[in-house]
Enzyme design. Structure first.
Site, PDB file in Angstrom:
ATOM      1  N   LYS A   1     -15.329  28.300 -29.669  1.00 34.12           N
ATOM      2  CA  LYS A   1     -14.574  27.825 -30.837  1.00 34.12           C
ATOM      3  C   LYS A   1     -14.928  26.369 -31.103  1.00 34.12           C
ATOM      4  O   LYS A   1     -15.117  25.573 -30.162  1.00 34.12           O
ATOM      5  CB  LYS A   1     -13.081  27.972 -30.535  1.00 34.12           C
ATOM      6  CG  LYS A   1     -12.136  27.666 -31.699  1.00 34.12           C
ATOM      7  CD  LYS A   1     -10.688  27.966 -31.277  1.00 34.12           C
ATOM      8  CE  LYS A   1      -9.710  27.737 -32.411  1.00 34.12           C
ATOM      9  NZ  LYS A   1      -8.318  27.998 -31.991  1.00 34.12           N
TER      10      LYS A   1
ATOM     11  N   SER B   1      -5.584  30.898 -34.826  1.00 31.61           N
ATOM     12  CA  SER B   1      -6.634  30.128 -35.470  1.00 31.61           C
ATOM     13  C   SER B   1      -8.036  30.392 -34.902  1.00 31.61           C
ATOM     14  O   SER B   1      -9.020  29.880 -35.444  1.00 31.61           O
ATOM     15  CB  SER B   1      -6.340  28.637 -35.329  1.00 31.61           C
ATOM     16  OG  SER B   1      -6.300  28.263 -33.968  1.00 31.61           O
TER      17      SER B   1
ATOM     18  N   SER C   1      -2.859  31.420 -30.952  1.00 28.72           N
ATOM     19  CA  SER C   1      -4.159  31.357 -31.619  1.00 28.72           C
ATOM     20  C   SER C   1      -5.302  32.143 -31.017  1.00 28.72           C
ATOM     21  O   SER C   1      -6.347  32.252 -31.647  1.00 28.72           O
ATOM     22  CB  SER C   1      -4.609  29.899 -31.751  1.00 28.72           C
ATOM     23  OG  SER C   1      -3.802  29.259 -32.710  1.00 28.72           O
TER      24      SER C   1
END
Lengths: 525, 108
Positions: free
Chosen positions: A77, A172, A196
């Protein structure tokens, strides 16, 4: 029907020379290219990945692979620092920022020989539950293009662009979830502050593990809420998650919030006897807005355990409904503090405004942050004002203790693992999602995942079934502090029972020159 | 309780982030309203919780320098620099007052 497969398949394939690390890397890069429309990646580190693959190949050639992760393509990420590779946090504030160092978790993966394919897309600074609010655009859920979803879609008129039906990944860590779900990598790192990692895992049909707070180093993870953030692990099966966990967990002198206990990587036993297991079903997780579909799946899952001989009991976590409010205050307060470092002086975006330091900071931050980030900073500062500190911040910290204590009581009563839904519904179409603002959405979507972050507990999403719309639905297991082995063992048993179907994607089939042909190769363990 | 312009102004100065428009101010109002639900919870006798690891001793390293000498790498990411210095515009100049600032709050 394809099944999860036995262990160490791709690793075995690498070991036995049936596929080479460079071949594997090339195929993943090629698949990334042909699935670009998913917008899962912000940066693809093609050159360095191939170099890493070559090094791995040399090691296999010498019969000296570094371990099970050697040569395995992974994605990270974009809120983890990666040396020499841009780290943007999907924000204008960090566009062009090249990290001078690797986050500890990244370094650990590289030290094991993993091949870093690239940085995945997210909501700006990990704030959001859709992966729609980043500076590089939204991430599309690969399942939007699956045969399973298309079959269930009501055919629209010719004029309407089929493209516009795509559904969100959740967030997210949507890019990471999409990357794993679409086979462009074998594992990905996400982060989890309020859900997330688990939320997009549920929507994308992959395993999403949130480890216990303090187990895995946050050094190099751009902080959102220091007291709740954890690196998250996304994989296609529970065994893979255990392997990645094994390579990441443990004390890091660079992160003083990592515990000093010895961590021993473990292999997951294949549970056959669940009669000694006590599963708790927290009644408050029957939250308003929970779809009847998911409610039904949750109930079926509980029955599954019951019929297999486990003790399944209803429990209560009375402060659940305040978790989101509590999170809202603590999160914005910590964000207000953590975002203060972005002032344009040392790194990141810097405004041309030059009249004074203060005005330069203000202009830089106005230009660099999106509305969501700015909104949270302002709210956080409000709650931290002297006149509000006791009423909001301290109050929230007290409520946090009550929430954490709820779990302590339940686990103290003999429950081993809690079973809950992960999300309120399956993934919604992007067009629908953006009708509500980010904060409202986050409030709704984080309800089932957030409390685990409050209490620092490990939790995992296990893909369970497809919804009526042909989209993945997952269920969540929450475990006792630092009892990842127990948690994952139960999750693995459940995964075996439900036999979640494999995504049928055209793009993957086209690249399917034998690597992904057998489901077995889809996981690396 | 509506937030006064004074407080909004103060927040802009503290946060160095501005309320771009009415929506921004609204957003704060809603956030406060939402947070007010906390007051429904009885927290008498409850201690605030800083960290879930409160029962453990935080790890502290020895106070020895083990790394550094990375001036070049660190300066690489800065836009304005001179030799080994980060360059900032003149400091000690407070943000212009509300009336003089270009902020949405001016109209309030």
């Amino acid at each position: 029907p394809r099944h999860r497969g036995s262990r160490f398949q791709v690793s075995a394939a690498l070991q036995e020379g049936r596929v080479s690390p460079t071949e594997l890397c090339q195929r993943c890069l090629s698949l990334i290219r042909s699935t670009r429309f998913l917008n899962a990646y912000i940066t693809v580190a093609e050159e360095t990945a191939l170099k890493q693959a070559e090094e791995s190949e040399k090691r296999y050639g010498r019969g000296q692979p570094l371990g099970v992760l050697d040569g395995i393509p992974i994605a990270v990420k974009d809120n983890f620092n990666t040396a020499g590779i841009e780290t943007t946090c999907a924000s204008n504030m960090l566009k062009g920022y090249i990290s001078p160092y690797n986050a500890t978790v990244v370094q650990k993966l590289l030290d094991q020989g993993a091949v870093l394919l690239g940085k995945t897309n997210l909501d700006e600074f990990a704030m959001g539950s859709g992966s729609t609010d980043g500076a590089f655009g939204p991430v599309r859920n690969p399942w939007s293009y699956s045969r399973q979803y298309k079959e269930k879609s009501v055919p629209k008129s010719h004029s309407e662009d089929k493209e516009s039906d795509w559904v969100i990944t959740g967030g997210s860590s949507g890019g990471s979830a999409a990357a794993v779900s679409s086979f462009t990598c074998f594992a990905a790192l996400g982060s989890d502050t309020g859900g997330s990692t688990r939320n997009p895992a549920a929507h994308c049909g992959v395993v999403g593990l949130k480890p216990t707070y303090g187990l895995i180093s946050r050094h190099g993870l751009v902080p959102l809420v220091n007291s709740m953030d954890v690196p998250g692990i996304l994989t296609r099966c529970v065994d893979d998650a255990a392997i990645v966990l094994g390579s990441l967990a443990g004390h890091d002198p660079k992160d003083s919030t990592t515990i000093q206990d010895d961590f021993k990587p473990f292999e997951l036993p294949s549970l056959t006897d669940v009669s000694k297991l006590s599963i708790g079903i927290p009644k408050e997780y029957h939250a308003p807005g929970l779809s009847s579909e998911i409610l039904s799946l949750w109930s079926k899952a509980a029955d599954l355990f019951k019929n297999a001989g486990a003790k399944v009991i209803e429990v209560s976590l009375p402060h659940t409904r305040y978790s989101i409010v509590c999170y809202h205050v603590l999160c914005t307060a910590e964000v207000a503090s953590n975002m203060a470092r972005f002032d344009g002086l040392e790194y990141g975006h810097r405004s041309d405004m030059n009249q004074s330091t203060e005005s330069m900071y203000a202009a830089t931050r106005r230009e660099g942050f999106n509305d969501v980030v700015r909104g949270r900073i302002l709210s956080g500062n409000y709650f931290l004002l002297k006149q509000n500190y006791e009423d909001y911040f301290i109050k929230a910290q007290k409520v946090r203790r009550l929430i954490a204590d709820d779990f302590v009581k339940v686990f103290g009563s003999g429950v081993h693992v809690l079973l809950t839904p992960t999300t309120l519904s399956d993934a919604v179409p992007y067009k629908e999602f953006i009708k509500e603002d980010n904060r409202t959405r986050s409030t709704q979507d984080d309800i089932l995942t957030q409390a685990a972050n409050m209490a620092g507990l490990p939790a995992i999403n296990v893909p369970t079934a497809l919804s009526e719309r042909g989209l993945p639905v997952g269920l969540q297991f929450i475990g006792r502090s630092f009892q990842e082995k127990q948690l994952l063992t139960v999750a693995k048993w459940f995964e075996k029972q439900v036999k979640f179907p494999m995504i049928q994607l055209e793009e993957v089939k086209r690249h399917d020159h034998g690597i992904f042909q057998h489901q077995k190769s889809a996981s690396f363990s | 309780h509506r937030v006064t312009v004074d407080v909004l102004d103060r927040l802009e100065q503290l946060a160095l982030v501005d309320f771009r428009d009415a929506e921004g101010v609204q957003r704060l109002q809603k956030a406060i309203q939402f947070a007010d639900q906390l007051h429904e919870v009885n927290t008498d006798g409850v201690e605030p919780m800083d960290s879930v690891l409160e029962d453990r001793c935080l790890y502290l390293r020895e106070d020895d320098v083990t790394e550094g000498n990375c001036t070049k790498e660190l300066l690489r990411n800065a836009r304005e620099k001179v030799e080994e210095y980060f360059v900032a515009p003149p400091g000690n100049i407070p943000l212009p007052k509300l009336e003089e600032r270009e902020t949405f709050l001016q109209g309030s």
